[in-house]
Design a protein around this motif. Structure first.
Motif, PDB file in Angstrom:
ATOM      1  N   GLY A 165      -8.327  -9.919  17.775  1.00 35.12           N
ATOM      2  CA  GLY A 165      -8.240  -8.943  16.703  1.00 35.12           C
ATOM      3  C   GLY A 165      -8.480  -9.590  15.365  1.00 35.12           C
ATOM      4  N   GLN A 166      -8.927  -8.785  14.400  1.00 29.85           N
ATOM      5  CA  GLN A 166      -9.115  -9.319  13.050  1.00 29.85           C
ATOM      6  C   GLN A 166      -8.775  -8.255  12.020  1.00 29.85           C
ATOM      7  OE1 GLN A 166     -13.181 -10.562  12.555  1.00 29.85           O
ATOM      8  NE2 GLN A 166     -14.022  -8.499  12.792  1.00 29.85           N
ATOM      9  N   PHE A 167      -7.995  -8.670  11.026  1.00 23.81           N
ATOM     10  CA  PHE A 167      -7.672  -7.796   9.911  1.00 23.81           C
ATOM     11  C   PHE A 167      -8.669  -8.032   8.796  1.00 23.81           C
ATOM     12  CE2 PHE A 167      -5.333  -7.435   5.777  1.00 23.81           C
ATOM     13  CZ  PHE A 167      -5.337  -6.050   5.730  1.00 23.81           C
ATOM     14  N   ARG A 168      -9.149  -6.951   8.186  1.00 25.61           N
ATOM     15  CA  ARG A 168     -10.161  -7.035   7.140  1.00 25.61           C
ATOM     16  C   ARG A 168      -9.543  -6.604   5.803  1.00 25.61           C
ATOM     17  NH1 ARG A 168     -15.387  -5.998   8.377  1.00 25.61           N
ATOM     18  NH2 ARG A 168     -15.629  -6.007   6.117  1.00 25.61           N
ATOM     19  N   PRO A 169      -8.996  -7.523   5.023  1.00 26.49           N
ATOM     20  CA  PRO A 169      -8.411  -7.116   3.742  1.00 26.49           C
ATOM     21  C   PRO A 169      -9.434  -6.519   2.792  1.00 26.49           C
ATOM     22  CG  PRO A 169      -8.541  -9.517   3.902  1.00 26.49           C
ATOM     23  CD  PRO A 169      -8.881  -8.974   5.258  1.00 26.49           C
ATOM     24  N   ASP A 170     -10.718  -6.904   2.925  1.00 24.76           N
ATOM     25  CA  ASP A 170     -11.760  -6.376   2.047  1.00 24.76           C
ATOM     26  C   ASP A 170     -12.144  -4.944   2.416  1.00 24.76           C
ATOM     27  OD1 ASP A 170     -12.802  -7.463   4.487  1.00 24.76           O
ATOM     28  OD2 ASP A 170     -14.830  -7.242   3.664  1.00 24.76           O
ATOM     29  N   SER A 171     -11.947  -4.576   3.671  1.00 24.31           N
ATOM     30  CA  SER A 171     -12.287  -3.231   4.140  1.00 24.31           C
ATOM     31  C   SER A 171     -11.382  -2.905   5.324  1.00 24.31           C
ATOM     32  CB  SER A 171     -13.765  -3.162   4.538  1.00 24.31           C
ATOM     33  OG  SER A 171     -14.181  -1.832   4.736  1.00 24.31           O
ATOM     34  N   PRO A 172     -10.117  -2.546   5.059  1.00 22.31           N
ATOM     35  CA  PRO A 172      -9.096  -2.512   6.109  1.00 22.31           C
ATOM     36  C   PRO A 172      -9.381  -1.542   7.247  1.00 22.31           C
ATOM     37  CG  PRO A 172      -8.254  -1.602   4.040  1.00 22.31           C
ATOM     38  CD  PRO A 172      -9.550  -2.268   3.723  1.00 22.31           C
ATOM     39  N   SER A 227      -1.727  -4.354   7.544  1.00 15.84           N
ATOM     40  CA  SER A 227      -2.492  -3.269   6.916  1.00 15.84           C
ATOM     41  C   SER A 227      -2.593  -3.530   5.427  1.00 15.84           C
ATOM     42  CB  SER A 227      -1.805  -1.910   7.140  1.00 15.84           C
ATOM     43  OG  SER A 227      -1.734  -1.573   8.507  1.00 15.84           O
ATOM     44  N   ALA A 228      -3.649  -3.010   4.832  1.00 17.00           N
ATOM     45  CA  ALA A 228      -3.683  -2.951   3.372  1.00 17.00           C
ATOM     46  C   ALA A 228      -2.759  -1.816   2.952  1.00 17.00           C
ATOM     47  CB  ALA A 228      -5.100  -2.701   2.884  1.00 17.00           C
ATOM     48  N   VAL A 229      -1.999  -2.027   1.887  1.00 12.89           N
ATOM     49  CA  VAL A 229      -1.042  -1.015   1.437  1.00 12.89           C
ATOM     50  C   VAL A 229      -1.611  -0.356   0.189  1.00 12.89           C
ATOM     51  CG1 VAL A 229       1.340  -0.525   0.794  1.00 12.89           C
ATOM     52  CG2 VAL A 229       0.832  -2.416   2.363  1.00 12.89           C
ATOM     53  N   ALA A 230      -2.120   0.867   0.363  1.00 15.04           N
ATOM     54  CA  ALA A 230      -2.682   1.616  -0.760  1.00 15.04           C
ATOM     55  C   ALA A 230      -1.543   2.251  -1.548  1.00 15.04           C
ATOM     56  CB  ALA A 230      -3.647   2.682  -0.242  1.00 15.04           C
ATOM     57  N   PRO A 231      -1.796   2.686  -2.805  1.00 14.01           N
ATOM     58  CA  PRO A 231      -0.746   3.361  -3.573  1.00 14.01           C
ATOM     59  C   PRO A 231      -0.137   4.504  -2.772  1.00 14.01           C
ATOM     60  CG  PRO A 231      -2.619   2.896  -4.985  1.00 14.01           C
ATOM     61  CD  PRO A 231      -3.041   2.522  -3.591  1.00 14.01           C
ATOM     62  N   GLY A 232       1.187   4.657  -2.903  1.00 11.72           N
ATOM     63  CA  GLY A 232       1.873   5.646  -2.093  1.00 11.72           C
ATOM     64  C   GLY A 232       2.208   5.119  -0.714  1.00 11.72           C
ATOM     65  N   ASP A 233       2.173   3.786  -0.527  1.00 13.46           N
ATOM     66  CA  ASP A 233       2.481   3.155   0.762  1.00 13.46           C
ATOM     67  C   ASP A 233       1.677   3.761   1.900  1.00 13.46           C
ATOM     68  OD1 ASP A 233       4.624   1.003   0.591  1.00 13.46           O
ATOM     69  OD2 ASP A 233       5.548   2.582  -0.604  1.00 13.46           O
ATOM     70  N   GLU A 234       0.413   4.037   1.628  1.00 14.31           N
ATOM     71  CA  GLU A 234      -0.503   4.462   2.690  1.00 14.31           C
ATOM     72  C   GLU A 234      -1.033   3.204   3.374  1.00 14.31           C
ATOM     73  OE1 GLU A 234      -1.026   7.413   3.747  1.00 14.31           O
ATOM     74  OE2 GLU A 234      -0.622   8.820   2.106  1.00 14.31           O
ATOM     75  N   LEU A 235      -0.715   3.035   4.652  1.00 19.02           N
ATOM     76  CA  LEU A 235      -1.150   1.857   5.392  1.00 19.02           C
ATOM     77  C   LEU A 235      -2.564   2.055   5.900  1.00 19.02           C
ATOM     78  CD1 LEU A 235       2.055   1.033   7.473  1.00 19.02           C
ATOM     79  CD2 LEU A 235       1.430   0.315   5.160  1.00 19.02           C
ATOM     80  N   MET A 236      -3.450   1.121   5.559  1.00 17.43           N
ATOM     81  CA  MET A 236      -4.850   1.205   5.951  1.00 17.43           C
ATOM     82  C   MET A 236      -5.159   0.078   6.939  1.00 17.43           C
ATOM     83  SD  MET A 236      -6.021   3.792   4.407  1.00 17.43           S
ATOM     84  CE  MET A 236      -5.487   4.894   3.102  1.00 17.43           C
ATOM     85  N   GLY A 237      -5.277   0.416   8.191  1.00 22.84           N
ATOM     86  CA  GLY A 237      -5.556  -0.577   9.222  1.00 22.84           C
ATOM     87  C   GLY A 237      -5.433   0.060  10.591  1.00 22.84           C
TER      88      GLY A 237
END
Length: 947
Positions: free
Chosen positions: A821-828, A865-875
């Motif tokens: 697996g790989q996490f992509r901080p640039d494009s979660p 996950s990347a944490v977007a504003p509003g604690d939206e987890l992107m991953g």
């Protein structure tokens, strides 16, 4: 054959040879009368069938090669001017039309010469040569009126009205356009009435007379549709989209602007396509999709430069400056503003310059320079008000009020903000009204007027949620609230400041309303994220997505294959591969956005607010939920049990926690490439890691844990706390997991939806394993797990395909994916898992239908996950929650292959022995801890969702 039939064939002929053959076959018809018919086709078709207009001009060119009469040459110049206009070549259009006028004057045909200038006005306006255009138009109108040609006079006035509109002189534009419409109605020309009504409606939009604008748009659109005026339909769609944007109707705006862009794209009109893209970029910027908007601005600015469209280029540059500032490029923002100001000044457009000044005020406000904000906003306000640009004028006045508030000028701030709020409500501008309510709330709070502050913040929140609810895609909803969280925080603060201490539950409710909202809405069905093709255009977009996925899968495999050397060529090749990936990922996101921003059948709305009583019942007597939040950078924690809700305030600062977390992750990183080379130092490394985990415990849990009693913990992290392994925190005597079970959730709302799923079963397992040089034990792991289940299917390597996953996921109780697996901080949302036939991204996970009670992603960093504003987890977490999984077992860092295989075996044995997932994970971690004491080995996996 007559001339009309021959002209139609010439306009549709494939090439010059075909046209010349037709003229040779019908030489008797190749005269000036045929030339007039071709010119009429060109004029009639340019706004609805641009390709046919160009074809007619090419037919005239062929005719001129066999008929050298002066009249044919004049008509050719006229038609070539129209064709150049359609193609966005404005300078060439002006040159051709001037030649046509000159030739008709020599033929003593002043009325016809004047008619060529109607089209010339459009080209001159596009080039920003406004005074020349107005002079030309008025001169032509006088000639038409002398000849009693009301229709032609109306066409000139229509164009003059559009020129005044482009210069933000809306009242002058209104007079020209109303006069033109009256002439068209008197002449009975419905097509021209349609065009005039569209322009007049656009002008009313900028005068904020929305009711009249909407009424005229609907009339014009119905007429354009009936008359088959495709280009006019596209123009009206764009105009109606702008009207919707002005009024805060974002879903409607996105739908209309996307329809306009598609229609122009299909018709092959480059200048109008660029304008449509500019409108869409403005909508993106309004929704805080700054990176996406900036990409479009950067694409269209040179296009407008090449086409000589200075006004559009200036507007794009000014908007790009705001987008650049949001994305962190402050220096670029100021450079872009200067370029925009120079272009508007060259046009003599004082209102455009005022718009640039307003944009500069917004930039200064974002930078925190309140004094400069106030000065610049005041400079912009008067000319904007004089032009009737009410939305921009009110934005300038709000900036003045907000700057005064920030500088402690309370009386001035109150006067400005009250006046701006009053007028924004009168003019139905909810975006400005929301800002005013937030500023007035902050002003009242600073004075200690809590009731007034709460009322203002409450109204701001209501407007934010009304504006957000119709947005058609998670991306838009997530981005929209990014700069609008202040009123939620302030309401939480006011509730917590209640002297009686009886409003803690309300404070938690406000924290929840600003947390993981889009994910909750996706899980509840209030927001659909699986678009389906509704027409041929969208079917082609889906086909493009399929092709892009195949290309990306191939590129990922090339990037992730074992290195074969360190030569410069190899490094250059890798850079090229990464560039190719970024290009295709960007295109994929653009296509997904296009598919989602159209309205249509998607279920839209908002999820219900947190039901605290239902949450407490679901927690029962054995579970406590700890939800973190922050105010002014200081952390606090809500503790929810069946007995009530408490709050622990005055915890550590977020910066302090981030520093401690960074030190712990540095220690974990020392083992990510394998423990063999540091085996002798493991006790020392373990002691260091434990020291940092104790520091984190002191900062986050020491004052909180006693409130939970002996209950299991469900932790709802906040921002950077999503990367904290709470179960591994150490109080100086033991790890938290040694005392109790610990699980996690993105929000209390998400947890409730996970708990509402059917009772878990763990009988049937679908196990996928794909080994590589980094995960050689994966196949052994899967083979060892298969016999533990009553029914299992193990798919290894080449058999572990996306197709097999799609087919088996709905039927399995347990879905176990063991792979790289790989996490992509640039494009979660492109974080991925390597399957046997390619890569499964977070976005691909959205399309799965998961019936399993448990999904385990036994790979590296699957829980990051990347944490977007509003604690939206992107991953990957987001993708599998939406796909239907109520419980996820995931990793927070790079895992040890051997330790993971052992932990998974222990976990599933406990699970099959009737333990709940959280209890099974705790037992497995304790057993691993006894063999491998360093937290790197036993604590990377976390349970998220239902415990």
């Amino acid at each position: 054959m007559n001339r009309a039939e021959l002209a139609a064939l010439l306009a549709s002929a494939e090439d010059e040879a075909g046209r010349l053959a037709l003229l040779g076959e019908h030489a008797a018809l190749a005269d000036s009368c045929l030339a007039h018919v071709l010119k009429d086709i060109c004029l009639d078709a340019w706004s609805r069938e641009p390709a046919r207009a160009v074809g007619a001009a090419e037919g005239l060119r062929a005719l001129a090669s066999v008929n050298s009469s002066e009249e044919v040459a004049a008509l050719l110049a006229w038609s070539e001017g129209i064709a150049a206009l359609v193609g966005g070549r404005m300078e060439r259009s002006v040159a051709h039309l001037e030649e046509a006028e000159s030739r008709f004057q020599r033929l003593c045909l002043p009325h016809t010469a004047a008619s060529t200038q109607v089209s010339k006005l459009i080209a001159l306006a596009m080039l920003g040569r406004y005074e020349e255009a107005i002079e030309t138009g008025l001169r032509a109108r006088d000639i038409f009126l002398e000849h009693g040609d009301q229709l032609a006079a109306g066409k000139v006035e229509h164009n003059l009205g559009n020129i005044c509109w482009r210069r933000d002189r809306y009242r002058e534009a209104e007079e020209f356009l109303k006069s033109a419409r009256e002439r068209f109605v008197a002449a009975g020309d419905q097509r021209q009435v349609t065009l005039a009504e569209n322009s007049l409606a656009t002008n009313y939009t900028f005068l904020h007379d929305f009711r009249r604008a909407e009424e005229l748009y609907r009339q014009a659109y119905a007429r354009a549709e009936e008359a088959g005026l495709a280009a006019t339909q596209a123009e009206i769609e764009a105009s109606m989209g702008n009207l919707a944007l002005f009024r805060g109707r974002y879903r409607e705006a996105l739908d209309l602007l996307e329809r306009s862009r598609r229609r122009y794209s299909t018709m092959g009109m480059p200048h109008q396509s660029a304008v449509a893209e500019l409108e869409l970029a403005d909508a993106y910027l309004e929704l805080n999709l700054a990176t996406e908007a900036l990409a479009i601005y950067e694409r269209v600015v040179p296009t407008f430069g090449e086409l000589g469209m200075r006004a559009e280029q200036a507007r794009a540059l000014a908007q790009a400056s705001r987008a650049a500032l949001i994305t962190g490029a402050a220096r670029d923002a100021h450079d872009l503003l200067e370029r925009a100001r120079t272009l508007y000044a060259a046009e003599g457009n004082t209102v455009g310059e005022a718009y640039v000044t307003l944009t500069e005020a917004q930039v200064r406000h974002a930078e925190g320079d309140d004094a400069a904000t106030a000065v610049l906003a005041a400079q912009a306000e008067a000319p904007l008000a004089q032009a009737g640009a009410w939305r921009r004028m009110l934005l300038a006045r709000w900036l003045r009020g907000e700057a005064a508030r920030a500088q402690g000028q309370e009386r001035l701030a109150q006067i400005l903000l009250d006046a701006t709020l009053r007028e924004s409500e009168q003019r139905a501008l909810p975006q400005v009204a929301e800002r005013c309510h937030t500023s007035l709330g902050l002003l009242a709070a600073a004075r200690g007027e809590s009731a007034k502050a709460e009322e203002s913040f409450g109204r701001a929140v209501a407007l934010i949620e009304d504006l957000r609810a119709p947005l058609p895609a998670e991306e838009f909803r997530t981005a929209f609230v990014a700069d609008k969280l202040a009123p939620y925080d302030e309401l939480m603060r006011l509730c917590l400041a209640d002297p009686a201490g009886g409003r803690v539950a309300e404070a938690l409710a406000y924290a929840e309303r600003a947390r993981s909202r889009a994910l909750v809405e996706m899980m509840s069905g209030a927001l659909a994220v699986r678009p389906r093709p509704r027409d041929d255009f969208e079917a082609e977009l889906f086909a493009q997505l399929d092709r892009l996925r195949e290309e990306l899968s191939w590129l990922y495999s090339r990037i992730n294959r074992p290195p074969d050397g360190e030569s410069p060529r190899a490094e250059a090749s890798l850079r090229a591969l990464h560039d190719a990936v970024r290009e295709r990922e960007t295109r994929t996101l653009e296509l997904m956005r296009q598919l989602q921003q159209r309205g249509g059948e998607a279920a839209l709305g908002r999820a219900e607010s947190l039901d605290l009583h239902a949450l407490r019942r679901a927690l029962g007597s054995d579970t406590a939920l700890v939800e973190y939040a922050s105010l002014d950078g200081g952390l606090l924690a809500f503790v929810v049990t069946d007995e009530g809700v408490e709050v622990v305030q005055g915890l550590a600062g977020e910066r302090e926690v981030s520093e401690a977390l960074g030190q712990f992750r540095f220690q974990i990183g020392a083992l990510r490439h394998g423990s063999a080379r540091v085996r002798a130092h493991l006790p020392t490394l373990e002691a260091r890691a434990r020291q940092h985990l104790r520091a984190l415990y002191d900062l986050l849990l020491r004052r909180v844990e006693p409130r939970a009693g002996s209950r299991r913990l469900v932790v709802v992290p906040h921002r950077a706390l999503h990367y904290v392994p709470f179960h591994a925190l150490h109080d100086g005597e033991s790890y938290v997991v040694e005392r109790r079970e610990v699980s996690y959730a993105p929000s209390a709302g998400v947890l409730l939806r996970c708990l509402a799923r059917p009772e878990p079963k763990f009988e049937r397992a679908l196990l996928l394993g794909v080994a590589d040089e980094r995960t050689p034990r994966v196949l052994d792991e899967v083979r060892a797990l298969a016999p533990l289940f009553a029914e299992s299917e193990a798919l290894l390597d080449a058999r572990a395909t996306l197709g097999a996953l799609r087919e088996g996921a709905p039927r399995a109780d347990v879905l176990h994916l063991a792979c790289h697996g790989q996490f992509r901080p640039d494009s979660p949302l492109f974080s991925s898992l390597r399957l046997g036939d390619g890569w499964l991204t977070a976005r691909d996970a959205y399309t799965l239908d998961v019936g399993a009670s448990l999904v385990t992603l036994s790979a590296c960093e699957t829980g990051v996950s990347a944490v977007a504003p509003g604690d939206e987890l992107m991953g990957l977490v987001r993708g599998f929650f939406y796909a239907g999984a109520p419980t996820l077992l995931l990793s927070l860092w790079t895992v040890d292959d051997e330790a993971t295989a052992g932990l998974m075996g222990d976990f599933y044995r406990q699970l099959r022995a009737r333990s709940r997932p959280a209890a099974a994970l705790r037992a497995a971690q304790l057993r691993q801890m006894s063999e491998h004491p360093h937290p790197f080995f036993w604590s990377p996996f976390v349970l998220t969702g239902r415990w």
